[in-house]
Design a protein around this motif. Structure first.
Motif, PDB file in Angstrom:
ATOM      1  N   VAL A   1      56.535  25.340  59.976  1.00 33.05           N
ATOM      2  CA  VAL A   1      55.829  24.127  59.563  1.00 33.05           C
ATOM      3  C   VAL A   1      55.120  23.530  60.769  1.00 33.05           C
ATOM      4  CG1 VAL A   1      57.423  23.596  57.689  1.00 33.05           C
ATOM      5  CG2 VAL A   1      57.916  22.747  59.985  1.00 33.05           C
ATOM      6  N   ILE A   2      54.116  22.729  60.529  1.00 28.06           N
ATOM      7  CA  ILE A   2      53.406  22.096  61.639  1.00 28.06           C
ATOM      8  C   ILE A   2      54.174  20.841  62.088  1.00 28.06           C
ATOM      9  CG2 ILE A   2      51.159  22.969  60.913  1.00 28.06           C
ATOM     10  CD1 ILE A   2      50.566  20.156  59.829  1.00 28.06           C
ATOM     11  N   GLY A   3      54.195  20.624  63.387  1.00 25.59           N
ATOM     12  CA  GLY A   3      54.855  19.447  63.936  1.00 25.59           C
ATOM     13  C   GLY A   3      56.254  19.684  64.435  1.00 25.59           C
ATOM     14  N   ALA A   4      56.831  20.867  64.195  1.00 30.03           N
ATOM     15  CA  ALA A   4      58.218  21.126  64.602  1.00 30.03           C
ATOM     16  C   ALA A   4      58.311  21.741  65.991  1.00 30.03           C
ATOM     17  CB  ALA A   4      58.904  22.031  63.580  1.00 30.03           C
ATOM     18  N   ASP A   5      57.418  22.669  66.300  1.00 33.86           N
ATOM     19  CA  ASP A   5      57.477  23.382  67.573  1.00 33.86           C
ATOM     20  C   ASP A   5      56.051  23.518  68.113  1.00 33.86           C
ATOM     21  OD1 ASP A   5      57.807  25.054  69.720  1.00 33.86           O
ATOM     22  OD2 ASP A   5      58.783  26.674  68.603  1.00 33.86           O
ATOM     23  N   LYS A   6      55.794  22.872  69.243  1.00 25.95           N
ATOM     24  CA  LYS A   6      54.429  22.850  69.778  1.00 25.95           C
ATOM     25  C   LYS A   6      53.970  24.198  70.321  1.00 25.95           C
ATOM     26  CE  LYS A   6      55.787  21.203  74.389  1.00 25.95           C
ATOM     27  NZ  LYS A   6      55.648  20.098  75.360  1.00 25.95           N
ATOM     28  N   THR A   7      54.886  25.131  70.488  1.00 24.70           N
ATOM     29  CA  THR A   7      54.514  26.438  71.056  1.00 24.70           C
ATOM     30  C   THR A   7      54.053  27.431  69.987  1.00 24.70           C
ATOM     31  OG1 THR A   7      56.783  27.307  70.896  1.00 24.70           O
ATOM     32  CG2 THR A   7      56.189  26.106  72.903  1.00 24.70           C
ATOM     33  N   VAL A   8      54.182  27.071  68.713  1.00 28.34           N
ATOM     34  CA  VAL A   8      53.817  28.001  67.629  1.00 28.34           C
ATOM     35  C   VAL A   8      52.310  28.230  67.616  1.00 28.34           C
ATOM     36  CG1 VAL A   8      53.764  28.354  65.123  1.00 28.34           C
ATOM     37  CG2 VAL A   8      55.785  27.356  66.207  1.00 28.34           C
ATOM     38  N   GLU A   9      51.919  29.495  67.498  1.00 26.89           N
ATOM     39  CA  GLU A   9      50.513  29.872  67.363  1.00 26.89           C
ATOM     40  C   GLU A   9      50.334  30.495  65.974  1.00 26.89           C
ATOM     41  OE1 GLU A   9      48.125  29.287  69.507  1.00 26.89           O
ATOM     42  OE2 GLU A   9      49.454  28.441  71.048  1.00 26.89           O
ATOM     43  N   TYR A  10      49.424  29.936  65.187  1.00 26.67           N
ATOM     44  CA  TYR A  10      49.257  30.395  63.814  1.00 26.67           C
ATOM     45  C   TYR A  10      48.227  31.519  63.739  1.00 26.67           C
ATOM     46  CZ  TYR A  10      52.054  26.369  62.637  1.00 26.67           C
ATOM     47  OH  TYR A  10      53.083  25.469  62.562  1.00 26.67           O
ATOM     48  N   LYS A  11      48.528  32.494  62.912  1.00 25.60           N
ATOM     49  CA  LYS A  11      47.679  33.677  62.775  1.00 25.60           C
ATOM     50  C   LYS A  11      46.480  33.387  61.891  1.00 25.60           C
ATOM     51  CE  LYS A  11      47.994  38.600  61.625  1.00 25.60           C
ATOM     52  NZ  LYS A  11      48.874  39.679  61.119  1.00 25.60           N
ATOM     53  N   ASN A  12      45.343  33.944  62.272  1.00 28.80           N
ATOM     54  CA  ASN A  12      44.105  33.782  61.498  1.00 28.80           C
ATOM     55  C   ASN A  12      43.916  35.014  60.600  1.00 28.80           C
ATOM     56  OD1 ASN A  12      41.486  32.311  61.081  1.00 28.80           O
ATOM     57  ND2 ASN A  12      40.675  34.308  61.747  1.00 28.80           N
ATOM     58  N   PHE A  13      43.631  34.784  59.326  1.00 27.01           N
ATOM     59  CA  PHE A  13      43.411  35.869  58.367  1.00 27.01           C
ATOM     60  C   PHE A  13      41.953  35.799  57.871  1.00 27.01           C
ATOM     61  CE2 PHE A  13      47.855  34.801  58.267  1.00 27.01           C
ATOM     62  CZ  PHE A  13      48.497  36.023  58.281  1.00 27.01           C
ATOM     63  N   VAL A  14      41.341  36.987  57.706  1.00 25.78           N
ATOM     64  CA  VAL A  14      39.934  37.073  57.285  1.00 25.78           C
ATOM     65  C   VAL A  14      39.854  37.861  55.982  1.00 25.78           C
ATOM     66  CG1 VAL A  14      37.639  37.874  57.895  1.00 25.78           C
ATOM     67  CG2 VAL A  14      39.159  36.976  59.681  1.00 25.78           C
ATOM     68  N   GLN A  15      38.999  37.371  55.057  1.00 25.28           N
ATOM     69  CA  GLN A  15      38.842  38.048  53.769  1.00 25.28           C
ATOM     70  C   GLN A  15      37.400  37.907  53.297  1.00 25.28           C
ATOM     71  OE1 GLN A  15      41.151  39.738  51.678  1.00 25.28           O
ATOM     72  NE2 GLN A  15      39.332  40.189  50.447  1.00 25.28           N
ATOM     73  N   LYS A  16      36.787  39.033  52.936  1.00 26.45           N
ATOM     74  CA  LYS A  16      35.472  39.008  52.304  1.00 26.45           C
ATOM     75  C   LYS A  16      35.655  38.623  50.833  1.00 26.45           C
ATOM     76  CE  LYS A  16      32.085  40.394  55.102  1.00 26.45           C
ATOM     77  NZ  LYS A  16      30.776  39.680  55.215  1.00 26.45           N
ATOM     78  N   VAL A  17      34.766  37.777  50.311  1.00 25.70           N
ATOM     79  CA  VAL A  17      34.863  37.365  48.913  1.00 25.70           C
ATOM     80  C   VAL A  17      33.544  37.655  48.196  1.00 25.70           C
ATOM     81  CG1 VAL A  17      36.585  35.562  49.301  1.00 25.70           C
ATOM     82  CG2 VAL A  17      34.154  35.006  49.541  1.00 25.70           C
ATOM     83  N   LYS A  18      33.577  37.660  46.865  1.00 26.31           N
ATOM     84  CA  LYS A  18      32.401  37.958  46.053  1.00 26.31           C
ATOM     85  C   LYS A  18      32.404  37.069  44.826  1.00 26.31           C
ATOM     86  CE  LYS A  18      34.939  41.768  43.934  1.00 26.31           C
ATOM     87  NZ  LYS A  18      36.172  41.516  44.681  1.00 26.31           N
ATOM     88  N   ARG A  19      31.377  37.174  44.079  1.00 21.80           N
ATOM     89  CA  ARG A  19      31.222  36.334  42.894  1.00 21.80           C
ATOM     90  C   ARG A  19      32.410  36.541  41.942  1.00 21.80           C
ATOM     91  NH1 ARG A  19      27.052  33.776  40.176  1.00 21.80           N
ATOM     92  NH2 ARG A  19      27.273  33.700  37.889  1.00 21.80           N
ATOM     93  N   GLY A  20      32.963  35.456  41.452  1.00 18.65           N
ATOM     94  CA  GLY A  20      34.078  35.515  40.499  1.00 18.65           C
ATOM     95  C   GLY A  20      35.444  35.463  41.142  1.00 18.65           C
ATOM     96  N   ASP A  21      35.547  35.726  42.442  1.00 19.11           N
ATOM     97  CA  ASP A  21      36.842  35.643  43.129  1.00 19.11           C
ATOM     98  C   ASP A  21      37.331  34.189  43.139  1.00 19.11           C
ATOM     99  OD1 ASP A  21      36.698  38.308  43.587  1.00 19.11           O
ATOM    100  OD2 ASP A  21      36.274  38.164  45.749  1.00 19.11           O
ATOM    101  N   ILE A  22      38.643  34.035  43.142  1.00 21.21           N
ATOM    102  CA  ILE A  22      39.237  32.689  43.107  1.00 21.21           C
ATOM    103  C   ILE A  22      40.220  32.526  44.271  1.00 21.21           C
ATOM    104  CG2 ILE A  22      40.631  31.065  41.752  1.00 21.21           C
ATOM    105  CD1 ILE A  22      39.704  32.560  39.239  1.00 21.21           C
ATOM    106  N   LEU A  23      40.080  31.421  44.969  1.00 17.61           N
ATOM    107  CA  LEU A  23      41.031  31.042  46.012  1.00 17.61           C
ATOM    108  C   LEU A  23      41.841  29.848  45.504  1.00 17.61           C
ATOM    109  CD1 LEU A  23      38.622  31.198  49.087  1.00 17.61           C
ATOM    110  CD2 LEU A  23      40.380  32.882  48.477  1.00 17.61           C
ATOM    111  N   VAL A  24      43.133  29.872  45.743  1.00 15.69           N
ATOM    112  CA  VAL A  24      44.029  28.825  45.235  1.00 15.69           C
ATOM    113  C   VAL A  24      44.901  28.294  46.370  1.00 15.69           C
ATOM    114  CG1 VAL A  24      45.822  28.234  43.555  1.00 15.69           C
ATOM    115  CG2 VAL A  24      44.112  30.000  43.003  1.00 15.69           C
ATOM    116  N   LEU A  25      44.913  26.975  46.543  1.00 19.36           N
ATOM    117  CA  LEU A  25      45.799  26.295  47.495  1.00 19.36           C
ATOM    118  C   LEU A  25      46.658  25.305  46.692  1.00 19.36           C
ATOM    119  CD1 LEU A  25      43.054  27.042  49.059  1.00 19.36           C
ATOM    120  CD2 LEU A  25      43.872  25.447  50.801  1.00 19.36           C
TER     121      LEU A  25
END
Length: 569
Positions: free
Chosen positions: A480-504
């Motif tokens: 989680v963010i805010g617990a350990d200042k030394t944590v480095e978060y990984k970056n993920f890359v994804q190509k998307v196209k028409r009709g694809d759905i992203l959900v948060l």
């Protein structure tokens, strides 16, 4: 039989007669109390009688001068003892005074005065009460407890003040050398010391590495807490019965830590503090080994006083809980209103996307936050965050997260680096040690139709492929963010196209429970989204909202529920 020895039996029978006389005199001496007569003296006289009788009968049938001499010596020995015993029986007993030094005598007198004072206080409940009866004195103490309780309502440390007053009163009225008040902590499942004073030899096992010094021992006890088993405090609280312990050496519940004077256990009184049939704490009283043990009368007195004290203590605890609840509820209302100002009133139009969103805020809970930030032509940022806790403290962390992300998304850094910077900024704040949160960040480039994403905690980024219908999480589980200042978060890359759905989404949505205690779950969420895959982002979000509401039914919502749907056009 030789005539010279024909009377050998006479000294023995005379000795037997003397033994009988000695036994009688010993009896009278013991009865009159002019001297201490032990069992050994009676045994010796009885043996003398037996020897006299046996020797007398042997002398009637045995020849020899030796036997006669022995009989005469025994008779003389008994003859010497009889006058001394006769004297003891003829005078009045006098008090024997042991001669001691003036200093020792002063110490003895001080100890006697202290004991008499303790006895006067515990049995008479104080002559200084103006000669009032015991019942009136007890009522006066009860009234004092109630007054102290009412005064503590307006004090910041009112409960502590009341416990210390109760503790001092119990110590004084019972003549204890040490006293402590312990309260039950339902969350930790322990009973913890809240007030302590005086000399209290610890009846529990001390840490092996603790120096045996009075100050260290007292400090250890002052901040101690005990489970409800394997120690005398917890076991008596569990039994809910008061107890007097006068023989600690033979009581398996009392641990002997050493032979130093301040560690040697004396007598104890333990009284559970009970209200309404439940134990809220315990009073513990101690006398050192050098002083006389507690009595049953003092146990009864302590129990009566603890009944008064428990009622006052429970009242203060209940009032404090009510005040804290109302304060938290008020904070929650304020935080919820401010939370609304942080959420976009109207979503911006983003080229090449359709956006759907909803946030169902739980009552008095301020945790979820989402954002859509158009920072450049080649970057639109989507944020979903869930801050732990509720109230104004959580709101502060939410504001910090929002401000930091809005500040740095315009940079050329990827999503993983941006989230790492935000984490470092939150974790460095000293007041945020107990506050943390989950956060997902998606950077979308409409020109290249590529996304960068990163997530911390339990807010994943889901991707549903329009070609295959496959659903997968683009991010991995991370701190989680805010617990350990030394944590480095990984970056993920994804190509998307028409009709694809992203959900948060936040966990408040998928962990919602229905009337049968079943969770809504990620699988059901994905199923609803797939069933509406051809619809707009807004319609997809509405479908999920309605489905979740139907699933939950009449169950109470305990956490914010948030969803952000991004459909690529």
């Amino acid at each position: 039989m030789n005539l010279n020895n024909s009377f050998a039996f006479i000294p023995f029978f005379a000795t037997a007669a003397e033994a009988i006389a000695i036994l009688v005199l010993l009896f009278f001496v013991k009865r009159k109390g002019t001297a201490r007569v032990s069992f050994t003296a009676f045994a010796a006289a009885a043996i003398l009688l037996a020897v006299g009788l046996v020797g007398g009968f042997m002398g009637t049938s045995t020849e020899g001068t030796t036997l006669t001499v022995i009989g005469i010596l025994l008779f003389i020995a008994g003859l010497v003892i009889i006058p001394y015993l006769a004297v003891l029986c003829t005078f009045e007993p006098q008090k024997i005074v042991k001669l001691v030094s003036p200093a020792e005598n002063e110490k003895i007198e001080q100890a006697n005065k202290a004991y008499e004072e303790n006895l006067r206080r515990s049995q008479g409940i104080l002559a200084e009460e103006g000669g009032t009866s015991v019942d009136a004195a007890l009522m006066s103490i009860s009234r004092d407890f109630a007054v102290r309780a009412s005064q503590s309502f307006s004090e910041e440390k009112g409960l502590t003040s009341l416990l210390e007053y109760v503790n001092k009163t119990l110590k004084s009225k019972t003549g204890a050398d040490g006293a402590a008040i312990l309260l039950v902590d339902d969350f930790e499942d322990v009973i913890a010391v809240k007030a302590f004073e005086g000399d209290f030899p610890p009846p529990y096992k001390l840490p092996d590495d603790m120096p045996h010094k009075p100050v260290r021992i007292a400090t250890n006890f002052k901040f101690a807490s005990f489970p409800f088993h394997d120690n005398v405090f917890g076991e008596i609280a569990s039994s809910a019965k008061p107890e007097l312990i006068t023989d600690p050496v033979n009581d398996m519940r009392i641990y002997q830590n050493g032979h130093e004077d301040f560690l040697e256990c004396g007598s104890y009184i333990f009284v559970p503090l009970k209200t309404g049939g439940s134990v809220i704490g315990e009073a513990a009283l101690a006398r050192t080994k050098a002083n006389k043990p507690f009595t049953e009368d003092e146990l009864e007195l302590a129990t009566t006083l603890c009944d008064f004290a428990a009622s006052s203590i429970k009242t203060v605890i209940s009032v404090r809980e009510l005040v804290e609840y109302n304060s938290a509820a008020k904070e929650g209302e304020i935080a919820t209103e401010m939370q609304k100002t942080l959420i976009p009133a109207k979503l911006p139009k983003v080229k090449g996307t359709e956006i759907g969103v909803f946030l169902n805020a739980a009552e008095d809970v301020c945790g979820d936050y989402y954002d859509v930030i158009v920072s450049r032509k080649d970057r639109v940022s989507f944020v979903m965050s869930d801050i732990a806790g509720k109230g104004l403290n959580s709101l502060v962390i939410m504001i910090m997260v929002r401000a930091m992300i809005r500040l740095v998304v315009n940079s050329m850094q990827d999503a993983g680096t941006i989230l790492s910077w935000v984490n470092r900024g939150i974790a460095n704040e000293s007041y945020s040690n107990d506050h943390f949160g989950s956060c997902a960040l998606v950077n979308y480039d409409p020109e290249s139709q590529e996304i960068q994403c990163a997530a911390g905690g339990n807010t994943p980024v889901l991707y549903i492929d329009s070609a295959t219908g496959e659903a997968k999480a683009l991010t991995e589980e991370a701190e989680v963010i805010g617990a350990d200042k030394t944590v480095e978060y990984k970056n993920f890359v994804q190509k998307v196209k028409r009709g694809d759905i992203l959900v948060l989404y936040t966990d408040g949505l998928v962990e919602s429970l229905n009337e049968d205690g079943q969770q809504y779950g990620q699988e059901k969420l994905i199923s609803v989204i797939k069933s509406k895959a051809s619809a707009s982002g807004k319609d997809i979000a509405t479908a999920v909202k309605n489905d979740a509401k139907k699933f939950i039914g009449t169950q109470t919502q305990h956490d914010d529920q948030s969803l952000l749907v991004i459909k690529i056009q």
